[in-house]
Design a protein around this motif. Sequence first.
Motif, PDB file in Angstrom:
ATOM      1  N   ARG A   1       3.874   7.114 -18.006  1.00 55.80           N
ATOM      2  CA  ARG A   1       3.126   6.527 -16.890  1.00 55.80           C
ATOM      3  C   ARG A   1       4.059   5.727 -15.991  1.00 55.80           C
ATOM      4  O   ARG A   1       4.016   5.824 -14.766  1.00 55.80           O
ATOM      5  CB  ARG A   1       2.031   5.627 -17.448  1.00 55.80           C
ATOM      6  CG  ARG A   1       1.222   4.899 -16.397  1.00 55.80           C
ATOM      7  CD  ARG A   1       0.356   3.816 -17.021  1.00 55.80           C
ATOM      8  NE  ARG A   1      -0.600   4.339 -17.984  1.00 55.80           N
ATOM      9  CZ  ARG A   1      -1.772   4.882 -17.651  1.00 55.80           C
ATOM     10  NH1 ARG A   1      -2.107   4.966 -16.388  1.00 55.80           N
ATOM     11  NH2 ARG A   1      -2.587   5.330 -18.571  1.00 55.80           N
TER      12      ARG A   1
ATOM     13  N   ASP B   1      -6.403  12.159  -8.454  1.00 60.00           N
ATOM     14  CA  ASP B   1      -5.008  11.872  -8.732  1.00 60.00           C
ATOM     15  C   ASP B   1      -4.286  13.089  -9.280  1.00 60.00           C
ATOM     16  O   ASP B   1      -4.792  13.771 -10.173  1.00 60.00           O
ATOM     17  CB  ASP B   1      -4.914  10.733  -9.736  1.00 60.00           C
ATOM     18  CG  ASP B   1      -5.209   9.421  -9.069  1.00 60.00           C
ATOM     19  OD1 ASP B   1      -4.311   8.888  -8.411  1.00 60.00           O
ATOM     20  OD2 ASP B   1      -6.362   8.954  -9.163  1.00 60.00           O
ATOM     21  N   PHE B   2      -3.114  13.343  -8.761  1.00 57.95           N
ATOM     22  CA  PHE B   2      -2.195  14.395  -9.215  1.00 57.95           C
ATOM     23  C   PHE B   2      -2.736  15.809  -8.995  1.00 57.95           C
ATOM     24  O   PHE B   2      -2.168  16.762  -9.485  1.00 57.95           O
ATOM     25  CB  PHE B   2      -1.817  14.209 -10.695  1.00 57.95           C
ATOM     26  CG  PHE B   2      -1.183  12.874 -10.974  1.00 57.95           C
ATOM     27  CD1 PHE B   2       0.031  12.535 -10.393  1.00 57.95           C
ATOM     28  CD2 PHE B   2      -1.805  11.943 -11.810  1.00 57.95           C
ATOM     29  CE1 PHE B   2       0.622  11.295 -10.640  1.00 57.95           C
ATOM     30  CE2 PHE B   2      -1.215  10.713 -12.057  1.00 57.95           C
ATOM     31  CZ  PHE B   2      -0.008  10.388 -11.473  1.00 57.95           C
TER      32      PHE B   2
ATOM     33  N   PHE C   1       2.625  12.301 -20.325  1.00 55.37           N
ATOM     34  CA  PHE C   1       1.716  11.564 -19.439  1.00 55.37           C
ATOM     35  C   PHE C   1       0.845  12.527 -18.633  1.00 55.37           C
ATOM     36  O   PHE C   1      -0.384  12.413 -18.608  1.00 55.37           O
ATOM     37  CB  PHE C   1       2.529  10.675 -18.500  1.00 55.37           C
ATOM     38  CG  PHE C   1       1.702  10.043 -17.411  1.00 55.37           C
ATOM     39  CD1 PHE C   1       0.790   9.040 -17.699  1.00 55.37           C
ATOM     40  CD2 PHE C   1       1.840  10.458 -16.090  1.00 55.37           C
ATOM     41  CE1 PHE C   1       0.025   8.463 -16.698  1.00 55.37           C
ATOM     42  CE2 PHE C   1       1.072   9.882 -15.086  1.00 55.37           C
ATOM     43  CZ  PHE C   1       0.164   8.885 -15.395  1.00 55.37           C
TER      44      PHE C   1
ATOM     45  N   ARG D   1      -3.612  13.558 -18.545  1.00 56.76           N
ATOM     46  CA  ARG D   1      -4.473  13.160 -17.414  1.00 56.76           C
ATOM     47  C   ARG D   1      -5.730  14.027 -17.433  1.00 56.76           C
ATOM     48  O   ARG D   1      -5.723  15.114 -18.025  1.00 56.76           O
ATOM     49  CB  ARG D   1      -3.755  13.387 -16.070  1.00 56.76           C
ATOM     50  CG  ARG D   1      -2.519  12.569 -15.791  1.00 56.76           C
ATOM     51  CD  ARG D   1      -2.699  11.114 -16.041  1.00 56.76           C
ATOM     52  NE  ARG D   1      -2.364  10.788 -17.437  1.00 56.76           N
ATOM     53  CZ  ARG D   1      -2.786   9.714 -18.085  1.00 56.76           C
ATOM     54  NH1 ARG D   1      -3.588   8.868 -17.495  1.00 56.76           N
ATOM     55  NH2 ARG D   1      -2.439   9.479 -19.344  1.00 56.76           N
ATOM     56  N   PRO D   2      -6.787  13.564 -16.781  1.00 58.52           N
ATOM     57  CA  PRO D   2      -7.968  14.423 -16.681  1.00 58.52           C
ATOM     58  C   PRO D   2      -7.638  15.688 -15.893  1.00 58.52           C
ATOM     59  O   PRO D   2      -7.072  15.580 -14.805  1.00 58.52           O
ATOM     60  CB  PRO D   2      -8.990  13.573 -15.907  1.00 58.52           C
ATOM     61  CG  PRO D   2      -8.403  12.217 -15.743  1.00 58.52           C
ATOM     62  CD  PRO D   2      -6.958  12.264 -16.112  1.00 58.52           C
TER      63      PRO D   2
ATOM     64  N   THR E   1       3.659  -1.407 -10.911  1.00 54.77           N
ATOM     65  CA  THR E   1       3.118  -1.127 -12.240  1.00 54.77           C
ATOM     66  C   THR E   1       4.219  -0.877 -13.280  1.00 54.77           C
ATOM     67  O   THR E   1       3.903  -0.621 -14.430  1.00 54.77           O
ATOM     68  CB  THR E   1       2.219   0.122 -12.198  1.00 54.77           C
ATOM     69  OG1 THR E   1       3.030   1.262 -11.882  1.00 54.77           O
ATOM     70  CG2 THR E   1       1.136  -0.009 -11.151  1.00 54.77           C
TER      71      THR E   1
ATOM     72  N   VAL F   1      -5.632  -3.211   1.653  1.00 58.73           N
ATOM     73  CA  VAL F   1      -5.760  -2.396   0.453  1.00 58.73           C
ATOM     74  C   VAL F   1      -7.117  -2.733  -0.141  1.00 58.73           C
ATOM     75  O   VAL F   1      -7.432  -3.894  -0.373  1.00 58.73           O
ATOM     76  CB  VAL F   1      -4.640  -2.721  -0.554  1.00 58.73           C
ATOM     77  CG1 VAL F   1      -4.809  -1.891  -1.820  1.00 58.73           C
ATOM     78  CG2 VAL F   1      -3.280  -2.459   0.070  1.00 58.73           C
ATOM     79  N   ALA F   2      -7.923  -1.719  -0.355  1.00 58.59           N
ATOM     80  CA  ALA F   2      -9.308  -1.965  -0.733  1.00 58.59           C
ATOM     81  C   ALA F   2      -9.419  -2.860  -1.958  1.00 58.59           C
ATOM     82  O   ALA F   2      -8.817  -2.591  -2.989  1.00 58.59           O
ATOM     83  CB  ALA F   2      -9.998  -0.636  -1.005  1.00 58.59           C
ATOM     84  N   GLY F   3     -10.190  -3.929  -1.806  1.00 56.13           N
ATOM     85  CA  GLY F   3     -10.502  -4.773  -2.954  1.00 56.13           C
ATOM     86  C   GLY F   3      -9.357  -5.600  -3.495  1.00 56.13           C
ATOM     87  O   GLY F   3      -9.478  -6.198  -4.548  1.00 56.13           O
TER      88      GLY F   3
ATOM     89  N   ARG G   1      -2.124   2.077  -2.983  1.00 52.44           N
ATOM     90  CA  ARG G   1      -3.383   1.867  -3.688  1.00 52.44           C
ATOM     91  C   ARG G   1      -3.383   0.615  -4.542  1.00 52.44           C
ATOM     92  O   ARG G   1      -4.385   0.177  -5.015  1.00 52.44           O
ATOM     93  CB  ARG G   1      -3.706   3.094  -4.528  1.00 52.44           C
ATOM     94  CG  ARG G   1      -3.972   4.274  -3.620  1.00 52.44           C
ATOM     95  CD  ARG G   1      -4.134   5.522  -4.372  1.00 52.44           C
ATOM     96  NE  ARG G   1      -2.940   5.822  -5.133  1.00 52.44           N
ATOM     97  CZ  ARG G   1      -2.880   6.818  -5.987  1.00 52.44           C
ATOM     98  NH1 ARG G   1      -3.927   7.555  -6.195  1.00 52.44           N
ATOM     99  NH2 ARG G   1      -1.772   7.069  -6.630  1.00 52.44           N
ATOM    100  N   ASN G   2      -2.220   0.075  -4.761  1.00 53.11           N
ATOM    101  CA  ASN G   2      -2.144  -1.174  -5.500  1.00 53.11           C
ATOM    102  C   ASN G   2      -1.568  -2.203  -4.540  1.00 53.11           C
ATOM    103  O   ASN G   2      -0.706  -1.888  -3.753  1.00 53.11           O
ATOM    104  CB  ASN G   2      -1.228  -1.041  -6.705  1.00 53.11           C
ATOM    105  CG  ASN G   2      -1.577   0.177  -7.519  1.00 53.11           C
ATOM    106  OD1 ASN G   2      -2.733   0.536  -7.596  1.00 53.11           O
ATOM    107  ND2 ASN G   2      -0.564   0.808  -8.077  1.00 53.11           N
ATOM    108  N   ALA G   3      -2.056  -3.413  -4.673  1.00 52.97           N
ATOM    109  CA  ALA G   3      -1.573  -4.393  -3.721  1.00 52.97           C
ATOM    110  C   ALA G   3      -0.195  -4.868  -4.109  1.00 52.97           C
ATOM    111  O   ALA G   3       0.030  -5.261  -5.231  1.00 52.97           O
ATOM    112  CB  ALA G   3      -2.508  -5.580  -3.696  1.00 52.97           C
TER     113      ALA G   3
END
Lengths: 164, 742, 451
Positions: free
Chosen positions: C54, C73-74, C146, C150-151, C283, C377-379, C439-441
């Motif tokens: 990841r 994603d992906f 990884f 993933r789904p 991350t 960035v949302a939220g 997507r990440n702040a």
Amino acid sequence: MMTLKVNGQDNQIDADPDTPLLYVLRDDLKLNAAKFGCGLGQCGSCTVIVDGKAVLSCVTPLVLLKGKQVTTLEGLGTVSAPAPIQRAFMEEQAAQCGYCIAGMMMRAQALLLRNPKPTDAEIRAELQPNLCRCGTHMRILRAVHRAARLMDTADASANARSGQ
Amino acid sequence: MNAPVILDRRRVLQGGGALIVSFSLGRALAQEGSPAGAAPKRPGSLAVAPYLDSWLRIDADGRITAFTGKAELGQGFKTAFQQIAAEQLDVPFEAIHVVTADTQLTANEGYTAGSHSMQDSGTAILNAAAQVRELLIAQAAGRLGLAAENLRTENGAVIAPDGRRLTYGELVAADLLHVQAQPQSKLKDPASFKIMGHAVPRVDIPAKVTGGEAYVQDMRLSGMVHARVVRPPSYGAQLVECDSAAVERLPGVLKVVRDGNFLAVIANKEFQAIKAMNALAAAAKWKESQNLPKQDDLLNVLTGLPSQDSIIFERSDPSVSGQKTLEATYTRPYQSHGSIGPSCAVAHFVDDAMTVWTHTQGVYPDRQAIAEMLRMSPASVRLIHVEGSGCYGHNGADDVAADAALIARALPGRPVRVQWMREQEHAWEPFGPAMVTKLKASIDGGGRIADWNFAVWSNTHSMRPGNAGTLLAAQHMAQAFAVPPPKPLPLPEGGGDRNAIPLYTFANARVVHHFIAAMPLRISAMRGLGAYHNVFSIESFMDELAGLAGADPVEFRLRHLEDPRGRDVVEKAAQEFGWKQDRKPPPGRGYGFAFARYKNLAAYCAIASEVEVNSETGRARLLRAVAAVDSGQVVNPDGLTNQIEGAIMQSMSWTLYESVSFDDTRITSIDWQTYPILRFDAVPDRIDVHIINRPGQPFLGSGETGQGPAAASIANAIAHATGKRLRDLPLTRKRIKDAIDA
Amino acid sequence: MAGMARSPRIIASIVAVALIVGAAAFAVVWRPAIAAIERPSPASFDPAVIKRGRELAALGNCNSCHTRQGGQDFAGGLPVPTPFGVIYSSNITPDPETGIGQWSEAAFARAMMTGVDREGRHLYPTFPYDHFTNVTDEDDRALYAFLMTRPPVHAPARPNELMFPLDQRPVIAGWKLLFLRGETFRPDPAKSAEWNHGAYLVDGLAHCGSCHTPRNALGAERASAQFAGGEADNWRAYALNDRAHAPVSWNAESLYAYLRNGWHPDHGTARGPMAEVVSNLSTVSDRDVRAIAIYMADISGAPKPESDRGAVLAQVEPASAQADAAGAAIYAAACASCHESGRPLPYGGVNLALSTAVTSPDPRNLANTVLSGVAAVAGERSPIMPGFADSMTDAQVTSLLNYLRARFSKEQPWTGVEKTVADARRSQTALLQSSVGPRNAPADPSQRDQP
Ligand code: FES
Ligand code: FES
């Protein structure tokens, strides 16, 4: 002194060139629709249309507006003769406190001007800069869809009338 | 129609044959001090303001005005009241004009809060209108020499069987309605309703969608000037020095107002005031102190403060005992009301009288506080409610009203408009208090909860005005007013312990309220008060216990729920959602359920939700929510639906994103960059609200009933989707991702 | 076909050469298919390996290319514009039909090392296997673990829109013959372990050179000009070597803070494609980020003496007389309220004297930023700057840019600003419609701000 065209009328404005359009509209021209929400370009409640595009009036100084056309919610229609977008918001009862709604409507109007049949995803993406704290979002989305339909029929009937 | 209505006393008195509705001091006293214990309790706010003419006025020309001491905050109750009055009086909807909170015109109904408007004021108008109708019929009976039973009402007139007709305007005589209400009214049969129970379009919306004057922010009185406040950089900061000479010379500046730590500037035009405010802020030097707690350790901060502890509920049945036990701690951070429009007020000081136009939730208590701050008699201060942007509780409205009054006093004769800046609203509004709950319960052999322990740590949830010391301006003046000591709000409604007592039936249960007097951050009422976190905790824990018992969450709730109306909303929401035992959601998704009856007294609400969690980023999105609500007799179903939709969306934003941030000195969440809320990309695909109407039943307030259930329903769905239980609000992307990765 | 006729002649001849070389080399580079497998059960992978995978995927910025706006994603489908047409990224979820569900670990490793898919087809070098040759087997294994857990998403590939004959995959073989060095990373024993780890990441999985190194006419990185500055999505990827234009010199500390938080007080806030990179980096472990910073600081050479923050800010003069007057008025009215508010980064605007966008030889990034702003960035707590695309004309943006250059830098005026602005307006509009954005702040909310 500068001439500013708002809702089709020329106005002589006596304000510093750095004055944001929002204060010119509210203070000099006594218009209500554009609202102060943050003054920072973060919430969209001050949205108006300039030359067909949705613009945050709180971060748009007068100096940028020479020769441009400003449209506010007041310029679209009235209670007795509402524009399609206004009718749509009334019919969907798309407001709680309503403070954000004028900005939402202007941004939606700008979208519908350039894209008369937006998808739901396009409407959501377009409205991303505008905040609503009451949580009226579902109704706002419905109202924009309805406005698109109303404009469509309005266009159709206008075309029919003018024989096109 | 939608412009702020200013009925002054003179105009009212000119009304010819109309009733006198203005509140003479004597009348107001008579209303406030009803004879002790004598009369049986009158319905709703008729209990505090029993005269019918406090609620309804009929002019000689037949115009009808309904008065409410409550404030329209965007909930749409003004329309609902108009429906109620029109229905019970048998007049068209349009015939009624509603006047809202004004210390000179309307009854003192305290605050517009706690989802009480329908219960208090709506009930008062309902009964007053029914009784006025009876009085009009009786009057007509006398004049026509007929028995009242033979008369009927229609379209603003009393009609005899022979067709003779007397309009209300003709019937009303000077003091006809100046009588005290009876405890009982002859209400119309709900089956005959033509206006109540129907989705009447809201009266305030046309102005709001066409740029009409709709808010206090839109007021423009003649000669009005603009002021801005310069707030200290942090709580308790002291103004050390401020050379304002240069600011006073700026274009348009009329005056710099300084009183201790209170600093403001008045200018002719709004943007001039803002520029001057920036210059003044730059000139001001402050001494700050570092006394804020640790933002990321609120659990220990709160539970470490001294508390007053009380057992608010206890039940024991020694014959029942548990086998498997679970314990959990839930926390909630400080959260902001975050109105989109910063607070605003207009004040006008003329001839030693102060008038303030404000979006306060309580014109009378705020008048009390402002009068005390100005050291004026309340009688010479008038507060008129004008709608503002949505408030969701006690935000900056009262404070900015005080700011405006203090500034206007320095410039007599000129109306002064003050609006807060975004940063001021975010940094200075009283926040929704942080809370901690600790739960422990065990399950017996039959899969039922055998004992239940619930403890909640919280500040008070109301520091609303009444005392000058609640107002920022009064706290900052040279002769400062002290913040009054906080008090726990009394049960059964409660504050921090609101909804702490479960509605479920458990053999053994104990609920403890740890009331914390010290308030490290400025706090007060925010939509739902303690109910938001308590319901989040109870309903999350119910899911955890259902897991322990191996039961379906909905069935597990029903196992413990006796209240038939509660069961109805649970079953309705589950059925409309398509809830099935052991139903498997698509990958990455989860289903959640939650239920509460707000305050255990008001509307019932159950919410089922479907949430999608992105396992890569941790981002959760509510896809759909299905709510079932029982708020008694429904007046305006679309208005109710709108309220519940809004509650779900707002609670979702609180629950997924929101927390006030601060360092050791200052609040650092001061705009939408630093206090992010829901944006359109996270808006659900759909929200369905199902109303269970209860014709003839009392109104049950519904404006806040969705907050707790929405939060828990989403949390439960996230747990279902990820297999991880999150107990600390907000359930941010990062927390979810960390839980997934753990 | 009319379009073909108008395409630049140079490309046609390059293509011809490549085609010939490619065909000649066909026999040499032909690769067999690797047998399809049943998708391994997610439980068969070691959780610790998945976890490392990841982080590696984040370091490799895989999601930025393999996720499209509104997509899973992906699952691929992101249009990647190249000078030769549009290539759509592929689905790398373990869906058996449309993703990599049938790929064995060997097939995955081969794709990483040589840019050949399981069925033996050559992959376009938009997939940066020219860097991934450096990735160790162990890291490939973690990435595989990884991705395979993933789904799975059923998302068929969109056909690329390339001009003939570049739509013929054998051509790629020719390209590889010319440019794929196929070397693996070799540590430099003279340097520290951290430096080497950084070099391994930067030149390998993180493929920083893909954007920051200029490319030749055939789209290959110019080895001789490593980190001399390149481009990505119509943004200038600044030079990272000793030719960098940052007003304040970078060092390991500032690079670390920038990559960790997405902004640095001496440099400003990451935006454009770099915002996605730092969003991913947020991350990964401190160790990886620090190693990258140490290596990159070394690449960028010794700090220049005149370029510390104090010196840079002291150089800013009040607008000179010949500076663009219209631009000055726009700056004062539209920009100064945030960029001169004194509120610290990332929530206050950077002092533009510190901004590489102003000192860079290419005004593109500044134009992009003025036009599109920085979206929320949302939220998440994240900086927001309003975009001015809809409120400023090209001429107004041009005036503003000219003024900023004159006022806040010591560099020569830019030329052709008006055209840059017009291009930026076109490209940013298109980009905003396809990219998912960060997507990440990246921003650190604990910073104190002025009220
Ligand atoms: S007031 Fe203009 S964006 Fe908020
Ligand atoms: S309706 Fe109140 S903020 Fe949107």
